[in-house]
Design an enzyme around this catalytic site. Structure first.
Site, mmCIF file in Angstrom:
data_model
loop_
_atom_site.group_PDB
_atom_site.id
_atom_site.type_symbol
_atom_site.label_atom_id
_atom_site.label_comp_id
_atom_site.label_asym_id
_atom_site.label_seq_id
_atom_site.Cartn_x
_atom_site.Cartn_y
_atom_site.Cartn_z
ATOM 1 N N THR A 1 -55.228 46.690 16.146
ATOM 2 C CA THR A 1 -56.479 46.768 17.030
ATOM 3 C C THR A 1 -55.664 48.063 18.060
ATOM 4 O OG1 THR A 1 -57.555 44.648 17.201
ATOM 5 C CG2 THR A 1 -58.552 46.127 18.291
ATOM 6 N N SER B 1 -58.979 45.373 10.200
ATOM 7 C CA SER B 1 -58.679 45.617 11.990
ATOM 8 C C SER B 1 -58.271 47.594 12.125
ATOM 9 C CB SER B 1 -57.689 44.575 12.299
ATOM 10 O OG SER B 1 -58.640 43.285 12.248
ATOM 11 N N GLU C 1 -58.747 43.696 24.476
ATOM 12 C CA GLU C 1 -58.955 43.145 23.364
ATOM 13 C C GLU C 1 -58.470 41.010 23.066
ATOM 14 O OE1 GLU C 1 -55.718 43.140 19.858
ATOM 15 O OE2 GLU C 1 -57.455 41.998 18.456
ATOM 16 N N HIS D 1 -59.472 33.846 10.132
ATOM 17 C CA HIS D 1 -58.601 33.771 8.977
ATOM 18 C C HIS D 1 -58.934 31.865 8.939
ATOM 19 C CE1 HIS D 1 -58.266 37.273 8.501
ATOM 20 N NE2 HIS D 1 -57.875 38.003 9.217
ATOM 21 N N ASP E 1 -64.419 44.749 15.592
ATOM 22 C CA ASP E 1 -64.110 45.674 14.902
ATOM 23 C C ASP E 1 -64.925 44.907 13.155
ATOM 24 O OD1 ASP E 1 -62.799 42.641 14.278
ATOM 25 O OD2 ASP E 1 -61.104 44.261 14.278
ATOM 26 N N HIS E 2 -65.036 43.434 12.863
ATOM 27 C CA HIS E 2 -65.956 42.949 12.084
ATOM 28 C C HIS E 2 -65.144 41.615 12.558
ATOM 29 C CE1 HIS E 2 -61.574 41.116 11.617
ATOM 30 N NE2 HIS E 2 -61.379 42.133 12.087
ATOM 31 N N ASP F 1 -60.202 36.150 15.799
ATOM 32 C CA ASP F 1 -59.924 36.768 14.381
ATOM 33 C C ASP F 1 -58.858 35.071 13.525
ATOM 34 O OD1 ASP F 1 -59.723 38.525 12.092
ATOM 35 O OD2 ASP F 1 -57.922 38.738 11.791
ATOM 36 N N HIS G 1 -62.381 38.517 6.354
ATOM 37 C CA HIS G 1 -62.897 39.354 7.511
ATOM 38 C C HIS G 1 -64.741 38.905 6.045
ATOM 39 C CE1 HIS G 1 -59.875 41.353 8.513
ATOM 40 N NE2 HIS G 1 -59.852 40.023 9.005
#
Ligand code: MG
Ligand code: ZN
Length: 381
Positions: free
Chosen positions: A156, A103, A270, A279, A317-318, A275, A344
């Site tokens: 971020t 990130s 954000e 994870h 971002d991914h 995320d 990721h």
């Protein structure tokens, strides 16, 4: 021997003080989301006052790939506020030193238009600071803001305001906030300003610079103008059941303050925890945060549709989790998630744009081009 033991103790303490990675150890992993509450999605007119935007709101769903979006869309029974975005593209997220970005490098690509190494915050491959879109906006006299549900010092948001060789230098990142004239920031991370190893009290320093520093979102949301530092949690804000509508409320608060600037503004919002759910390979956590992020997009659409001069860009971002959806129902909102990694992944992520200039955000682009397009429209106009 004693010395080694002491060093060990000190490094354990240091690690626990500095670590913001606890979300990587999440133990829940609900693969099947059974369906839950839904909300109504409004349709907004696609009619704008200008060809180029006066304001830009960049919204980053951390780890938000197409599967995460579609999980949210299914959970909300077929619709999202994202339905209003007609200009859509894909972003390639590879960093300078890795096929799979983190990130920090992903944030820096979006904030500064350069590919850098994983872990880098607003610095290039030689760790030289690079100017961010937020700093360029400030130089141009625009108002600026950052909103997140993670610590505001996390990778971020940090990528937009700080310049550090490592995303783990949280105290240095917090100190970098004082070097800027950012108007509004709302997120976690109080401890990185208030309880520091170097003894500085950045809360006092912020107040001396004219910031209202508040910790309670119910107080924060009453602020209508001036400089605001909202530090709503010691480190990260909790999951949705604990933090409630923090993100949409904080987004709205930031918009209300920033819109007072006649020259325009740049705001980054954000959805930090999509995320973390990914994870954990936890479909429920992903959906919870995807829908919270989408409701925040709704707040910005409400503002932008009235304002007519605001460009909204929503991207990630991914991708995280290598998520697939192997079952579900648009009627019940059930989603069966499947995951290929706890980390990721490399795949392209979606880019959605709404407002004046939105037509520029189509096709397959490098993540760095998102910065360049925003810079072209907002700074070099
Ligand atoms: Mg993040
Ligand atoms: Zn991550």
């Amino acid at each position: 021997m004693k010395k080694i033991f002491l060093t060990l103790i000190i490094s354990v303490i240091a690690l626990s003080v500095f670590s913001q990675q606890e979300y990587l150890n999440a133990t829940s992993d609900v693969k099947v989301y059974k369906g839950g509450g839904t909300y109504k999605v409004k349709t907004y007119k696609q009619k704008f006052k200008s060809e180029k935007p006066k304001n830009v709101v960049l919204m980053i769903g951390d780890g938000m790939g197409v599967a995460q979006v579609f999980a949210g869309l299914t959970a909300n029974k077929g619709h999202l506020f994202l339905d209003n975005f007609r200009w859509i593209g894909f972003s390639k997220t590879q960093s300078a030193d890795n096929y799979i970005t983190d990130s920090a490098a992903g944030g820096t690509a979006l904030s500064s238009g350069i590919k850098t190494f994983n872990g880098a915050i607003g610095v290039d491959l030689d760790t030289v600071p690079v100017k961010t879109i937020l700093e360029e906006a400030e130089e141009k006299g625009l108002a600026t803001g950052l909103v997140s549900t993670s610590a505001i010092t996390h990778a971020t948001p940090a990528s937009f305001i700080a310049h550090q060789a490592s995303r783990n230098y949280y105290e240095a990142i917090a100190a970098d906030f004082l070097k800027t004239d950012i108007d509004v920031f709302i997120g976690g991370g109080y401890n990185h300003f208030a309880k520091r190893m170097d003894g500085r009290n950045l809360i006092d320093e912020l107040q001396e610079k004219g910031y209202k520093v508040l910790q309670d979102i119910n107080e924060i949301k009453k602020v209508k103008n001036g400089k605001l530092a909202g530090l709503v949690a010691p480190i990260h804000a909790g999951r949705l059941n604990l933090r409630g509508d923090l993100l949409p409320v904080a987004t709205n608060t930031a918009l209300n303050i920033l819109k007072k600037d006649e020259d325009g503004f740049f705001l980054m919002v954000e959805g930090s925890q999509i995320d973390w759910g990914a994870h954990a390979n936890d479909t429920e956590y992903i959906i919870e945060d995807m829908l919270d992020f989408d409701r925040s997009i709704g707040e910005v659409l409400d503002f932008a549709s009235k304002d007519g001069e605001t460009l909204i860009v929503v991207t990630a971002d991914h991708e995280t989790g290598g998520m697939a959806i192997t079952g579900g129902s648009m009627d019940t909102g059930e989603v069966v998630g499947a995951f290929s990694t706890k980390d990721h992944s490399a795949v392209m992520v979606p880019v959605f744009a709404f407002g004046p200039g939105a037509e520029n955000f189509t096709g397959i682009m490098e993540n760095t081009n998102i910065f360049k397009k925003i810079e072209e429209l907002l700074i070099k106009n």
